[in-house]
Design a protein around this motif. Sequence first.
Motif, mmCIF file in Angstrom:
data_model
loop_
_atom_site.group_PDB
_atom_site.id
_atom_site.type_symbol
_atom_site.label_atom_id
_atom_site.label_comp_id
_atom_site.label_asym_id
_atom_site.label_seq_id
_atom_site.Cartn_x
_atom_site.Cartn_y
_atom_site.Cartn_z
ATOM 1 N N ARG A 35 0.815 -1.218 0.000
ATOM 2 C CA ARG A 35 0.000 0.000 0.000
ATOM 3 C C ARG A 35 0.842 1.258 0.000
ATOM 4 N N ARG A 61 -0.648 4.748 1.244
ATOM 5 C CA ARG A 61 -2.072 4.535 1.530
ATOM 6 C C ARG A 61 -2.200 3.402 2.554
ATOM 7 N N PRO A 93 -7.371 0.753 3.896
ATOM 8 C CA PRO A 93 -8.105 0.421 2.670
ATOM 9 C C PRO A 93 -9.082 1.537 2.311
ATOM 10 N N GLU A 94 -9.428 1.604 1.047
ATOM 11 C CA GLU A 94 -10.379 2.613 0.609
ATOM 12 C C GLU A 94 -11.783 2.239 1.085
ATOM 13 N N ASP A 106 -7.718 -8.269 1.636
ATOM 14 C CA ASP A 106 -6.454 -7.554 1.464
ATOM 15 C C ASP A 106 -5.242 -8.475 1.607
#
Length: 125
Positions: free
Chosen positions: A15, A18, A21-22, A44
């Motif tokens: 990631r 980021r 997680p979105e 994930d």
Amino acid sequence: AMPTGDAFRRIAELRGERAAPEALAFGSELLEGWPGVSALGENDFEAPAFERVPSLVPAREAMQAAGALVCLLAGSGASLFAVYPSAEERDAAERAVRALGLATWTAQTLAEEPPVRVDPPGASG
């Protein structure tokens, strides 16, 4: 096997900046059947688990080819689960995965929620 700590570290590496997680917004109609659940379903841990245990990739492909409605990594690995529309498709997947030299376990989902039985205190059932 994929130790959970190693999996979390690899997810963080993948990631990069980021870290989380979105977020995903969806309507409840997606939860009314397996196609919607499959569209939402992701784990994930799949990328790090598939790197660490490459035999999971052909196993997942075999399970999907046999007709899985949903097929995902279970937890942080290294096992997969799938839901099939019929026992025949489930059994075909089991044969295909076993042909890869992997162990399988099968179960049948309930067609409906069983009735709840509540015994009075002191009753033996």
